[in-house]
Design a protein around this motif. Structure first.
Motif, PDB file in Angstrom:
ATOM      1  N   ALA A  23       1.747  -9.301   4.086  1.00  0.00           N
ATOM      2  CA  ALA A  23       2.749  -8.008   4.032  1.00  0.00           C
ATOM      3  C   ALA A  23       4.196  -8.602   4.185  1.00  0.00           C
ATOM      4  O   ALA A  23       4.362  -9.558   4.787  1.00  0.00           O
ATOM      5  N   ASP A  24       5.208  -7.825   3.660  1.00  0.00           N
ATOM      6  CA  ASP A  24       6.590  -8.370   3.720  1.00  0.00           C
ATOM      7  C   ASP A  24       6.942  -8.055   5.171  1.00  0.00           C
ATOM      8  O   ASP A  24       6.505  -6.949   5.832  1.00  0.00           O
ATOM      9  N   PHE A  25       7.775  -8.911   5.772  1.00  0.00           N
ATOM     10  CA  PHE A  25       8.401  -8.375   7.240  1.00  0.00           C
ATOM     11  C   PHE A  25       9.270  -7.152   6.942  1.00  0.00           C
ATOM     12  O   PHE A  25      10.109  -7.101   6.144  1.00  0.00           O
TER      13      PHE A  25
END
Length: 76
Positions: A23-25
């Protein structure tokens, strides 16, 4: 359906979990007035900028600027 529910209610977890994937930060989204968004982790330049725009907290009962640091435990 009842058997599934009864089985699930009997499960006891360890408090651990696992996840697969990426997942994107997501940045914490901390924005300070007159300064903008704060990086994570806070770097030295931003720490200095925070000190420049910060204001001393007032003592709740007296309305006097506080120069001491107290933990939440001392307030209770």
């Amino acid at each position: 359906m009842q058997n599934i529910l009864e089985t699930l209610l009997q499960l006891k977890g360890s408090g651990r979990f696992a996840s697969i994937g990426a997942a994107d930060f997501v940045f914490p989204g901390l924005t300070v007035e007159d300064m903008g968004e704060v990086a994570f982790p806070v770097n030295g330049i931003q720490a200095q900028a925070l000190m420049q725009v910060a204001q001393k907290a007032l003592l709740a009962r007296a309305g006097i600027p506080s120069t001491t640091i107290r933990s939440e435990a001392h307030r209770k």
